[in-house]
Design a protein around this motif. Structure first.
Motif, PDB file in Angstrom:
ATOM      1  N   LEU A  99      29.029  18.380 -26.238  1.00 11.57           N
ATOM      2  CA  LEU A  99      27.679  17.993 -25.822  1.00 11.57           C
ATOM      3  C   LEU A  99      26.831  19.215 -25.480  1.00 11.57           C
ATOM      4  N   LEU A 100      27.400  20.133 -24.721  1.00 13.02           N
ATOM      5  CA  LEU A 100      26.653  21.336 -24.367  1.00 13.02           C
ATOM      6  C   LEU A 100      26.300  22.140 -25.607  1.00 13.02           C
ATOM      7  N   ALA A 101      27.227  22.220 -26.550  1.00  8.49           N
ATOM      8  CA  ALA A 101      26.955  22.946 -27.791  1.00  8.49           C
ATOM      9  C   ALA A 101      25.827  22.286 -28.583  1.00  8.49           C
ATOM     10  N   ALA A 102      25.789  20.950 -28.595  1.00  7.88           N
ATOM     11  CA  ALA A 102      24.728  20.234 -29.308  1.00  7.88           C
ATOM     12  C   ALA A 102      23.363  20.489 -28.665  1.00  7.88           C
ATOM     13  N   ALA A 103      23.330  20.454 -27.334  1.00  6.49           N
ATOM     14  CA  ALA A 103      22.073  20.725 -26.630  1.00  6.49           C
ATOM     15  C   ALA A 103      21.624  22.160 -26.880  1.00  6.49           C
ATOM     16  N   GLU A 104      22.552  23.102 -26.829  1.00  3.24           N
ATOM     17  CA  GLU A 104      22.216  24.505 -27.064  1.00  3.24           C
ATOM     18  C   GLU A 104      21.701  24.722 -28.482  1.00  3.24           C
ATOM     19  N   ALA A 105      22.330  24.069 -29.466  1.00  2.00           N
ATOM     20  CA  ALA A 105      21.902  24.219 -30.859  1.00  2.00           C
ATOM     21  C   ALA A 105      20.481  23.689 -31.048  1.00  2.00           C
ATOM     22  N   TRP A 106      20.199  22.552 -30.411  1.00  2.00           N
ATOM     23  CA  TRP A 106      18.841  21.992 -30.534  1.00  2.00           C
ATOM     24  C   TRP A 106      17.817  22.934 -29.898  1.00  2.00           C
ATOM     25  N   LEU A 107      18.144  23.454 -28.716  1.00  2.00           N
ATOM     26  CA  LEU A 107      17.227  24.364 -28.035  1.00  2.00           C
ATOM     27  C   LEU A 107      17.033  25.654 -28.828  1.00  2.00           C
ATOM     28  N   ALA A 108      18.126  26.184 -29.393  1.00  2.00           N
ATOM     29  CA  ALA A 108      18.004  27.395 -30.212  1.00  2.00           C
ATOM     30  C   ALA A 108      17.129  27.133 -31.434  1.00  2.00           C
ATOM     31  N   ASP A 160      10.059  22.062 -21.391  1.00  3.41           N
ATOM     32  CA  ASP A 160       8.865  21.745 -20.610  1.00  3.41           C
ATOM     33  C   ASP A 160       7.834  22.838 -20.870  1.00  3.41           C
ATOM     34  N   GLU A 161       6.746  22.473 -21.514  1.00  2.32           N
ATOM     35  CA  GLU A 161       5.720  23.474 -21.842  1.00  2.32           C
ATOM     36  C   GLU A 161       5.131  24.112 -20.587  1.00  2.32           C
ATOM     37  N   LEU A 162       5.045  23.351 -19.489  1.00  3.99           N
ATOM     38  CA  LEU A 162       4.525  23.914 -18.248  1.00  3.99           C
ATOM     39  C   LEU A 162       5.510  24.936 -17.673  1.00  3.99           C
ATOM     40  N   ALA A 163       6.808  24.678 -17.838  1.00  2.00           N
ATOM     41  CA  ALA A 163       7.816  25.634 -17.378  1.00  2.00           C
ATOM     42  C   ALA A 163       7.779  26.911 -18.206  1.00  2.00           C
ATOM     43  N   ARG A 170      17.397  30.743 -23.714  1.00  2.00           N
ATOM     44  CA  ARG A 170      18.124  30.569 -22.463  1.00  2.00           C
ATOM     45  C   ARG A 170      18.122  29.095 -22.103  1.00  2.00           C
ATOM     46  N   VAL A 171      19.216  28.632 -21.519  1.00  2.00           N
ATOM     47  CA  VAL A 171      19.288  27.231 -21.125  1.00  2.00           C
ATOM     48  C   VAL A 171      19.680  27.141 -19.656  1.00  2.00           C
ATOM     49  N   LEU A 172      19.017  26.245 -18.942  1.00  2.00           N
ATOM     50  CA  LEU A 172      19.285  25.951 -17.530  1.00  2.00           C
ATOM     51  C   LEU A 172      19.621  24.472 -17.399  1.00  2.00           C
ATOM     52  N   GLY A 173      20.476  24.159 -16.436  1.00  2.00           N
ATOM     53  CA  GLY A 173      20.748  22.752 -16.204  1.00  2.00           C
ATOM     54  C   GLY A 173      21.902  22.546 -15.230  1.00  2.00           C
ATOM     55  N   PRO A 174      22.176  21.300 -14.913  1.00  3.72           N
ATOM     56  CA  PRO A 174      21.443  20.120 -15.371  1.00  3.72           C
ATOM     57  C   PRO A 174      20.159  19.883 -14.570  1.00  3.72           C
ATOM     58  N   ILE A 175      19.112  19.555 -15.289  1.00  2.26           N
ATOM     59  CA  ILE A 175      17.846  19.128 -14.703  1.00  2.26           C
ATOM     60  C   ILE A 175      17.409  17.897 -15.497  1.00  2.26           C
ATOM     61  N   SER A 176      17.247  16.768 -14.819  1.00  2.85           N
ATOM     62  CA  SER A 176      17.055  15.494 -15.506  1.00  2.85           C
ATOM     63  C   SER A 176      15.802  14.761 -15.020  1.00  2.85           C
ATOM     64  N   LEU A 177      14.742  14.757 -15.755  1.00  2.00           N
ATOM     65  CA  LEU A 177      14.341  15.652 -16.810  1.00  2.00           C
ATOM     66  C   LEU A 177      13.463  16.753 -16.219  1.00  2.00           C
ATOM     67  N   SER A 178      12.577  16.331 -15.327  1.00  5.71           N
ATOM     68  CA  SER A 178      11.689  17.280 -14.654  1.00  5.71           C
ATOM     69  C   SER A 178      12.389  17.885 -13.440  1.00  5.71           C
ATOM     70  N   PRO A 220       9.019  31.971 -20.409  1.00  4.30           N
ATOM     71  CA  PRO A 220       9.180  31.946 -21.869  1.00  4.30           C
ATOM     72  C   PRO A 220      10.637  31.927 -22.301  1.00  4.30           C
ATOM     73  N   GLY A 221      10.933  31.070 -23.277  1.00  7.05           N
ATOM     74  CA  GLY A 221      12.270  31.016 -23.848  1.00  7.05           C
ATOM     75  C   GLY A 221      13.266  30.153 -23.102  1.00  7.05           C
ATOM     76  N   THR A 222      12.854  29.516 -22.009  1.00 10.28           N
ATOM     77  CA  THR A 222      13.790  28.735 -21.185  1.00 10.28           C
ATOM     78  C   THR A 222      13.726  27.251 -21.526  1.00 10.28           C
ATOM     79  N   GLY A 223      14.862  26.725 -21.966  1.00  9.77           N
ATOM     80  CA  GLY A 223      15.013  25.297 -22.187  1.00  9.77           C
ATOM     81  C   GLY A 223      16.015  24.727 -21.187  1.00  9.77           C
TER      82      GLY A 223
END
Length: 391
Positions: free
Chosen positions: A117-126, A84-87, A132-140, A98-101
């Motif tokens: 699944l978590l590894a796939a999400a982390e790889a995409w975010l990296a 989220d660019e606003l986040a 840094r990754v936070l969740g679950p937040i779906s989507l906003s 900054p840096g939070t997905g």
């Protein structure tokens, strides 16, 4: 596409693209939810709309990738990874920055699938340079934040997630720690509030400067702008705050209008100036449970009747706010109690409601926690947001 070999079975993580795959992503989540006791089926078309970049304005300031896990040719889990660019523009000390997905829409058949699944999400975010990754937040953060970790023994209210208890263990085993806890509070609205609260309310009612009024659906667009303007100011220092964009304001107004009853939604004015609000939604899950989330062929008739007069429905207060300039003042709590009492009486007398729910409330939001405890409400659900550093 990512392949993970575990316990002799290959898990394939495939990115979702296009209308049909988005629908499959939603249907997979619905299949997982159908297994849960007390789950209430939601309307499929609205769930699909939330992951459609052409319809959900969240995508106007966000990058999103959905994934589905397959094993043996069968779908066995799903997850979203999003930025989220606003986040990203928010101060880091407020939880995002900054840096939070994020990850969200998390469902898994077992712990191996969860890890993949978590590894796939982390790889995409990296790959998108997140650290840094936070969740679950779906989507906003304004849609469905957190994982249900307490309260699986009763049905969720409107716009509340419902998850199996074992998901928490799988997420924690993957290296995640709890970043924040969100509470919801259950309230018996048939009982008058304690004498102290009644005196505070009566004092405010005698104050000529204060006016607590109903929202006006005839001026709905203007009222929504007023409410969300107060919200963006009132919550601006809160952990996890992300401002509503103009497109989200318009979208929220359109989506909420059918469930708004003027008697249950208040704006508080001081000297004629709006300074606080409280929104209350009848629990549409009451009706959705009866039609099993299906509007057709005849479910829409039941839904239309319910929307017109949700007799006996539970009531949820998802949002309230007081302008920041009044925070930590006696007036702020007085306005809150006045709005709560007005809505309590209307819900009980006009709609024959017996139960209310307040939340989400951040665990360290001392002001709101104090208000919830003072009116003798009790925590009935807890949602956890987890975090993990990347790299």
């Amino acid at each position: 596409m990512t392949d993970v070999l575990t316990r002799g079975a290959e898990i394939r993580i495939e990115p979702v693209s296009g209308k049909h795959q988005r629908a499959a992503f939603v249907d997979l989540g619905r299949a997982f939810s159908d297994r849960l006791e007390h789950f209430v089926p939601q309307i499929r078309s609205e769930q699909i709309e939330l992951v459609d970049p052409d319809k959900n304005p969240f995508f106007g300031h966000a990058r999103v990738q959905l994934f589905i896990a397959h094993r043996g040719g069968q779908p066995v889990g799903r997850i979203s990874a999003h930025i989220d660019e606003l986040a990203l523009a928010m101060p880091a000390e407020q939880g995002f920055g900054p840096g939070t997905g994020f990850f969200g829409y998390f469902d898994a058949e077992d712990e191996d699938v969860a890890r993949a699944l978590l590894a796939a999400a982390e790889a995409w975010l990296a790959g998108e340079r997140m650290t840094r990754v936070l969740g679950p937040i779906s989507l906003s953060i304004w849609e469905e934040p957190g994982l249900l970790v307490k309260g699986q023994d009763h049905a969720p209210m409107i716009m509340m997630g419902h998850h199996p208890a074992h998901y928490a263990g799988w997420i924690e085993a993957a290296g995640y720690a709890r970043a924040k806890t969100l509470y919801t509070y259950d309230l018996d609205i048939t009982r008058p509030f304690p004498p102290l609260i009644q005196r505070i309310v009566q004092s405010g009612q005698k104050n000529a400067r204060i006016n607590v009024r109903q929202v006006r659906k005839a001026d709905w667009d203007k009222e929504v702008a007023t409410i969300l303007g107060i919200l963006n100011d009132a919550w601006s220092d809160n952990w996890g705050f992300v401002p509503f964009s103009p497109a989200q304001v318009a979208y929220a107004g359109k989506k909420l209008r059918p469930i708004i009853h003027e008697e249950l939604n208040m704006i508080a004015e001081v000297d004629g100036r709006p300074v606080a609000f409280m929104l209350t939604f009848p629990d549409v899950n009451d009706a959705l449970a009866k039609i099993k989330g299906k509007l057709f062929p005849f479910g829409w008739i039941t839904m239309l009747r319910w929307l017109r007069h949700p007799k006996g429905a539970g009531m949820r207060v998802p949002l309230m706010g007081v302008l920041k300039e009044l925070h930590n003042s006696r007036l702020a709590s007085q306005l809150a109690f006045m709005m709560i009492e007005t809505i309590r009486q209307q819900a009980n007398t006009k709609f024959q409601s017996t139960r209310g729910e307040i939340g989400w409330i951040l665990e360290d939001n001392q002001g709101m926690v104090a208000i919830a405890e003072t009116i003798q409400s009790k925590i009935n659900r807890e949602y956890a947001i987890y975090e993990r550093m990347l790299g």
